[in-house]
Design a protein around this motif. Structure first.
Motif, PDB file in Angstrom:
ATOM      1  N   HIS A  99      33.332  46.187  37.321  1.00  0.00           N
ATOM      2  CA  HIS A  99      32.069  46.258  36.587  1.00  0.00           C
ATOM      3  C   HIS A  99      30.971  45.512  37.321  1.00  0.00           C
ATOM      4  O   HIS A  99      31.181  45.000  38.419  1.00  0.00           O
ATOM      5  N   ARG A 100      29.818  45.485  36.711  1.00  0.00           N
ATOM      6  CA  ARG A 100      28.631  44.941  37.384  1.00  0.00           C
ATOM      7  C   ARG A 100      28.775  43.472  37.781  1.00  0.00           C
ATOM      8  O   ARG A 100      28.092  43.014  38.677  1.00  0.00           O
ATOM      9  N   ARG A 101      29.655  42.714  37.137  1.00  0.00           N
ATOM     10  CA  ARG A 101      29.792  41.305  37.461  1.00  0.00           C
ATOM     11  C   ARG A 101      30.865  41.034  38.515  1.00  0.00           C
ATOM     12  O   ARG A 101      30.871  39.987  39.137  1.00  0.00           O
ATOM     13  N   THR A 102      31.789  41.946  38.657  1.00  0.00           N
ATOM     14  CA  THR A 102      32.813  41.773  39.692  1.00  0.00           C
ATOM     15  C   THR A 102      33.238  43.142  40.213  1.00  0.00           C
ATOM     16  O   THR A 102      33.508  44.043  39.448  1.00  0.00           O
ATOM     17  N   LYS A 103      33.265  43.247  41.508  1.00  0.00           N
ATOM     18  CA  LYS A 103      33.637  44.504  42.165  1.00  0.00           C
ATOM     19  C   LYS A 103      35.071  44.456  42.702  1.00  0.00           C
ATOM     20  O   LYS A 103      35.530  45.385  43.342  1.00  0.00           O
ATOM     21  N   ASP A 126      32.697  50.559  34.909  1.00  0.00           N
ATOM     22  CA  ASP A 126      32.163  49.694  33.862  1.00  0.00           C
ATOM     23  C   ASP A 126      32.371  50.263  32.453  1.00  0.00           C
ATOM     24  O   ASP A 126      32.546  49.519  31.497  1.00  0.00           O
TER      25      ASP A 126
END
Length: 181
Positions: A99-103, A126
């Motif tokens: 998701h946008r906070r961890t790839k 996400d």
């Protein structure tokens, strides 16, 4: 992504599908109302046999998609080293939500590299849509999963290159089809 077709009643207020008349957006809700909606959604997923635990739905959803797509027998929750069987073939099932906070595509810890024949791995985006899924022979996992002493486990990253390894079967489309049923 499919639109929701039913309303949710939370604290006496209707939360309608996007575009519906009288729409109540999530930004209009209190923290308590959002948490209540989360619980109701999780309970509906449990009712549909998609999730089996009260944890994040990622692992349970991964198991549900693979078992549904391939007709495997799901193992008991307490089963060590594998999550499903197809005859005598043992499958460890792992899912990761990017998701946008961890790839990161690091799967959860693998404790026993000898306890399964194949790793069934899925990466969700996400919004829990299937981005990539594959059935990976245990030999490929062992060759790509270094031991981490402080967790007494093996670390496996489900990178794009893994799908190109010999014996790996890309099953992204099959899991996407189950998700859309």
């Amino acid at each position: 992504m499919r639109n929701l077709v039913r309303s949710f009643w939370i604290w006496g207020l209707a939360l309608l599908p996007s575009g519906a008349t009288g729409e109540v957006t999530l930004t209009d809700r209190t923290l308590s109302q959002l948490l209540s909606l989360s619980v109701e959604i999780h309970e509906e997923l449990r009712h549909r046999n998609v999730v089996r635990s009260a944890n994040s739905p990622t692992g349970d959803l991964a198991e549900y998609l693979f078992v549904s797509a391939f007709g495997w027998a799901q193992a008991e929750n307490s089963q060590k080293s594998y999550d499903a069987l197809d005859g005598q073939v043992r499958y460890q099932i792992k899912g990761r939500r990017v998701h946008r906070r961890t790839k990161s595509r690091q799967m959860s810890a693998i404790r026993d590299l000898e306890g399964f024949d194949f790793l069934a791995a899925v990466i969700f985006d996400d919004l829990y849509q299937v981005s990539m899924a594959a059935i990976i022979p245990a030999e490929v996992v062992r060759a790509n999963a270094p031991y981490v002493a402080h967790t007494n486990s093996y670390r496996f990253h489900f990178r794009d290159a893994i799908v190109k390894e010999p014996g790996v079967r890309d099953v992204t489309g099959m899991l996407q089809a189950v998700l859309e049923q």
